[in-house]
Design a protein around this motif. Structure first.
Motif, PDB file in Angstrom:
ATOM      1  N   UNK A 158      26.137  19.325 -40.706  1.00 27.83           N
ATOM      2  CA  UNK A 158      26.392  18.358 -39.621  1.00 27.83           C
ATOM      3  C   UNK A 158      25.108  17.875 -38.947  1.00 27.83           C
ATOM      4  N   UNK A 159      24.152  18.759 -38.741  1.00 32.93           N
ATOM      5  CA  UNK A 159      22.874  18.365 -38.151  1.00 32.93           C
ATOM      6  C   UNK A 159      22.070  17.461 -39.074  1.00 32.93           C
ATOM      7  N   UNK A 160      22.099  17.775 -40.367  1.00 28.21           N
ATOM      8  CA  UNK A 160      21.374  16.957 -41.350  1.00 28.21           C
ATOM      9  C   UNK A 160      21.985  15.554 -41.409  1.00 28.21           C
ATOM     10  N   UNK A 161      23.307  15.479 -41.459  1.00 29.05           N
ATOM     11  CA  UNK A 161      23.975  14.171 -41.492  1.00 29.05           C
ATOM     12  C   UNK A 161      23.740  13.394 -40.194  1.00 29.05           C
ATOM     13  N   UNK A 162      23.761  14.101 -39.058  1.00 31.01           N
ATOM     14  CA  UNK A 162      23.495  13.430 -37.777  1.00 31.01           C
ATOM     15  C   UNK A 162      22.072  12.885 -37.749  1.00 31.01           C
ATOM     16  N   UNK A 163      21.135  13.649 -38.280  1.00 28.63           N
ATOM     17  CA  UNK A 163      19.749  13.187 -38.333  1.00 28.63           C
ATOM     18  C   UNK A 163      19.590  11.985 -39.237  1.00 28.63           C
ATOM     19  N   UNK A 164      20.248  12.008 -40.382  1.00 30.22           N
ATOM     20  CA  UNK A 164      20.135  10.896 -41.329  1.00 30.22           C
ATOM     21  C   UNK A 164      20.809   9.640 -40.802  1.00 30.22           C
ATOM     22  N   UNK A 165      21.891   9.792 -40.056  1.00 34.29           N
ATOM     23  CA  UNK A 165      22.632   8.629 -39.561  1.00 34.29           C
ATOM     24  C   UNK A 165      21.985   7.979 -38.344  1.00 34.29           C
ATOM     25  N   UNK A 166      20.991   8.588 -37.767  1.00 35.24           N
ATOM     26  CA  UNK A 166      20.351   8.022 -36.574  1.00 35.24           C
ATOM     27  C   UNK A 166      19.373   6.912 -36.923  1.00 35.24           C
ATOM     28  N   UNK A 167      18.977   6.771 -38.187  1.00 37.42           N
ATOM     29  CA  UNK A 167      17.929   5.811 -38.540  1.00 37.42           C
ATOM     30  C   UNK A 167      18.293   4.356 -38.332  1.00 37.42           C
ATOM     31  N   UNK A 168      19.514   3.917 -38.646  1.00 36.77           N
ATOM     32  CA  UNK A 168      19.780   2.479 -38.473  1.00 36.77           C
ATOM     33  C   UNK A 168      19.558   1.986 -37.055  1.00 36.77           C
ATOM     34  N   UNK A 169      19.699   2.838 -36.059  1.00 39.19           N
ATOM     35  CA  UNK A 169      19.514   2.412 -34.678  1.00 39.19           C
ATOM     36  C   UNK A 169      18.139   2.701 -34.124  1.00 39.19           C
ATOM     37  N   UNK A 170      17.218   3.173 -34.944  1.00 35.31           N
ATOM     38  CA  UNK A 170      15.912   3.526 -34.429  1.00 35.31           C
ATOM     39  C   UNK A 170      14.836   2.601 -34.955  1.00 35.31           C
ATOM     40  N   UNK A 171      13.829   2.470 -34.180  1.00 32.31           N
ATOM     41  CA  UNK A 171      12.590   1.762 -34.494  1.00 32.31           C
ATOM     42  C   UNK A 171      12.792   0.387 -35.098  1.00 32.31           C
ATOM     43  N   UNK A 172      12.840   0.256 -36.400  1.00 32.32           N
ATOM     44  CA  UNK A 172      12.818  -1.055 -37.047  1.00 32.32           C
ATOM     45  C   UNK A 172      14.216  -1.647 -37.116  1.00 32.32           C
ATOM     46  N   UNK A 173      14.769  -1.941 -35.946  1.00 35.35           N
ATOM     47  CA  UNK A 173      16.130  -2.444 -35.922  1.00 35.35           C
ATOM     48  C   UNK A 173      16.181  -3.919 -35.557  1.00 35.35           C
ATOM     49  N   UNK A 174      15.103  -4.637 -35.784  1.00 31.67           N
ATOM     50  CA  UNK A 174      15.098  -6.057 -35.468  1.00 31.67           C
ATOM     51  C   UNK A 174      15.411  -6.850 -36.720  1.00 31.67           C
TER      52      UNK A 174
END
Length: 195
Positions: free
Chosen positions: A156-172
């Protein structure tokens, strides 16, 4: 605005999907979308793997310099994106690494690893150590304890970490530029000097 059949951003001319057809037939946009998927997928996999290994390493026995390593792992969270981007660009320039899709992927891995590290570390800290001890008491080798006990609990922690990328940093995303109220299609920027 993308459903407006007219050229004006302020006047509604009727419902239409024609602008989606224009985008779907633009080879530059399709190439940019393909490159984005390549970078996003590879950066997610690599950053999640690095974050998992870092969390496991930091969760084990204390070691000299652990506080410094923890600070370095959290540093990209504190530094503004533009400062990190310029620093990475300067580093690539210093080592004379040619800018490419590979360097973009490296930069994304650097940006994304701390975002994956935090939920994985939190999951590790919340794990019941008695489960690992019970597996060891039943003579399970360390690799089996990891794959049969630790890894499923960490998932669950690994999946939560992987799923956080679309909303971080390069989201323009590129937006159409406008001149005299008329939309002009946005052109993607090329990752390589040759276009």
């Amino acid at each position: 605005l993308s459903f407006n059949s007219g050229q004006s951003a302020t006047l509604w001319a009727g419902f239409s999907l024609k602008w989606y057809g224009v985008v779907a037939n633009d080879p530059e946009i399709l190439r940019a979308a393909k490159n984005s998927l390549i970078v996003a997928t590879s950066a997610t996999v690599i950053a999640t793997l690095l974050a998992t290994l870092a969390a496991l390493g930091m969760h084990g026995r204390p070691f000299r310099g652990q506080t410094m390593v923890s600070g370095v792992l959290g540093l990209p969270l504190l530094i503004p994106d533009i400062v990190s981007a310029v620093a990475i660009l300067m580093f690539f320039s210093l080592i004379t690494l040619k800018l490419s899709l590979f360097t973009i992927m490296i930069a994304h891995v650097v940006f994304c690893t701390p975002f994956a590290y935090m939920p994985i570390r939190a999951r590790l800290q919340g794990m019941n150590p008695a489960l690992l001890e019970a597996a060891a008491d039943l003579y399970a080798p360390p690799w089996k304890v990891f794959w049969k006990v630790s890894f499923p609990l960490l998932m669950p922690g690994i999946l939560a970490g992987a799923c956080r990328f679309p909303g971080t940093k390069s989201n323009t995303a590129p937006s159409p530029s406008r001149r005299n109220g008329k939309a002009r299609p946005a052109k993607p920027q090329s990752a390589s000097p040759s276009g």
